[in-house]
Motif scaffolding. Structure first.
Motif, PDB file in Angstrom:
ATOM      1  N   LEU A   1       5.484   3.992   2.454  1.00  0.00           N
ATOM      2  CA  LEU A   1       6.074   5.737   2.987  1.00  0.00           C
ATOM      3  C   LEU A   1       6.591   5.331   4.440  1.00  0.00           C
ATOM      4  CD1 LEU A   1       3.136   7.976   2.040  1.00  0.00           C
ATOM      5  CD2 LEU A   1       5.250   8.775   1.257  1.00  0.00           C
ATOM      6  N   ASP A   2       6.129   4.701   4.723  1.00  0.00           N
ATOM      7  CA  ASP A   2       6.551   4.133   5.934  1.00  0.00           C
ATOM      8  C   ASP A   2       7.946   3.715   5.743  1.00  0.00           C
ATOM      9  OD1 ASP A   2       4.390   4.651   7.640  1.00  0.00           O
ATOM     10  OD2 ASP A   2       3.830   2.987   7.724  1.00  0.00           O
ATOM     11  N   LEU A   3       8.138   3.053   4.898  1.00  0.00           N
ATOM     12  CA  LEU A   3      10.012   2.782   4.935  1.00  0.00           C
ATOM     13  C   LEU A   3      11.090   4.480   5.106  1.00  0.00           C
ATOM     14  CD1 LEU A   3       9.804   0.211   1.612  1.00  0.00           C
ATOM     15  CD2 LEU A   3      10.013   0.406   4.209  1.00  0.00           C
TER      16      LEU A   3
ATOM     17  N   SER B   1       0.978  -1.142  -0.032  1.00  0.00           N
ATOM     18  CA  SER B   1      -0.035   0.147   0.143  1.00  0.00           C
ATOM     19  C   SER B   1       0.623   1.321  -0.041  1.00  0.00           C
ATOM     20  CB  SER B   1      -0.980  -0.157   1.529  1.00  0.00           C
ATOM     21  OG  SER B   1       0.001   0.441   2.333  1.00  0.00           O
TER      22      SER B   1
ATOM     23  N   CYS C   1      10.370  11.674   2.521  1.00  0.00           N
ATOM     24  CA  CYS C   1       9.605  11.724   1.051  1.00  0.00           C
ATOM     25  C   CYS C   1       8.800  12.263   1.833  1.00  0.00           C
ATOM     26  CB  CYS C   1       9.408  10.089   1.164  1.00  0.00           C
ATOM     27  SG  CYS C   1       8.341  10.146  -0.136  1.00  0.00           S
TER      28      CYS C   1
ATOM     29  N   ASP D   1      10.430   6.728   6.804  1.00  0.00           N
ATOM     30  CA  ASP D   1      10.012   7.067   8.245  1.00  0.00           C
ATOM     31  C   ASP D   1      11.207   6.836   9.218  1.00  0.00           C
ATOM     32  OD1 ASP D   1       8.669   8.934   9.830  1.00  0.00           O
ATOM     33  OD2 ASP D   1       7.224   7.640  10.637  1.00  0.00           O
ATOM     34  N   ASP D   2      12.529   7.294   8.770  1.00  0.00           N
ATOM     35  CA  ASP D   2      13.614   6.757  10.161  1.00  0.00           C
ATOM     36  C   ASP D   2      14.464   7.992  10.280  1.00  0.00           C
ATOM     37  OD1 ASP D   2      15.290   7.309   7.994  1.00  0.00           O
ATOM     38  OD2 ASP D   2      15.785   5.207   7.450  1.00  0.00           O
ATOM     39  N   ASN D   3      14.285   9.368  10.280  1.00  0.00           N
ATOM     40  CA  ASN D   3      14.660  10.376  10.543  1.00  0.00           C
ATOM     41  C   ASN D   3      16.208  10.695   9.951  1.00  0.00           C
ATOM     42  OD1 ASN D   3      12.291  10.713  11.813  1.00  0.00           O
ATOM     43  ND2 ASN D   3      13.528   9.624  13.851  1.00  0.00           N
TER      44      ASN D   3
ATOM     45  N   ARG E   1       0.860   3.919   2.299  1.00  0.00           N
ATOM     46  CA  ARG E   1       0.704   3.756   3.742  1.00  0.00           C
ATOM     47  C   ARG E   1       2.420   2.783   3.505  1.00  0.00           C
ATOM     48  NH1 ARG E   1       0.566   7.900   5.951  1.00  0.00           N
ATOM     49  NH2 ARG E   1       3.022   7.461   6.541  1.00  0.00           N
ATOM     50  N   GLN E   2       2.702   1.225   3.401  1.00  0.00           N
ATOM     51  CA  GLN E   2       3.443   0.613   3.535  1.00  0.00           C
ATOM     52  C   GLN E   2       4.556   1.265   3.137  1.00  0.00           C
ATOM     53  OE1 GLN E   2       1.333  -2.725   2.420  1.00  0.00           O
ATOM     54  NE2 GLN E   2       1.648  -4.049   4.180  1.00  0.00           N
TER      55      GLN E   2
END
Length: 140
Positions: A117-119, A112, A127, A121-123, A114-115
């Motif tokens: 984009l979550d990749l 998805s 993106c 989200d590590d500071n 969201r999945q």
């Protein structure tokens, strides 16, 4: 010497109009030249052919524009010239600061937006925008 040979060969000597880059299709009795006409995907003389070693039907350079080809050839030649003059690899390559980068990739239909984009989200990576085409069977 190996990197200089690579830069010189692909920057000046390689016949991009008639040959393909392939690590697995060297023909017996040649120096490794692979005619584009022997490749599974058709391409014109104006299009580069760089065979994907993992998907032999995929031309990695199939969508390379004339401007993109000019940038690649220019970068190869600039790196070669700089390396010959300075002898210093780090001074030979040019880094261009960008405000952002584009990532283009194939994504499984099970993933998805969201999945994906979550990749990022590590500071450490950010993106700013995600283009995710809608497909009838893709979960949103």
């Amino acid at each position: 010497q190996l990197i200089l040979g690579f830069l010189r060969y692909f920057g000046w000597e390689f016949d991009w109009q008639n040959l393909a880059v392939s690590i697995g299709r060297k023909q017996a009795g040649t120096q490794g030249d692979v005619p584009k006409s022997t490749m599974p995907m058709i391409s014109g003389t104006d299009q580069w052919y760089v065979e994907d070693p993992f998907d032999l039907r995929h031309n990695l350079a199939g969508m390379c524009s004339p401007a993109g080809k000019a940038r690649v050839i220019g970068a190869l030649r600039t790196a070669y010239t700089n390396l010959c003059h300075t002898g210093d690899w780090l001074r030979s390559i040019t880094f261009v600061a960008h405000s952002g980068y584009w990532l283009k990739c194939r994504v499984s239909v099970q993933v998805s937006p969201r999945q994906l984009l979550d990749l990022f989200d590590d500071n450490q990576t950010f993106c700013e925008e995600l283009y995710f085409p809608r497909e009838p069977n893709r979960a949103m």
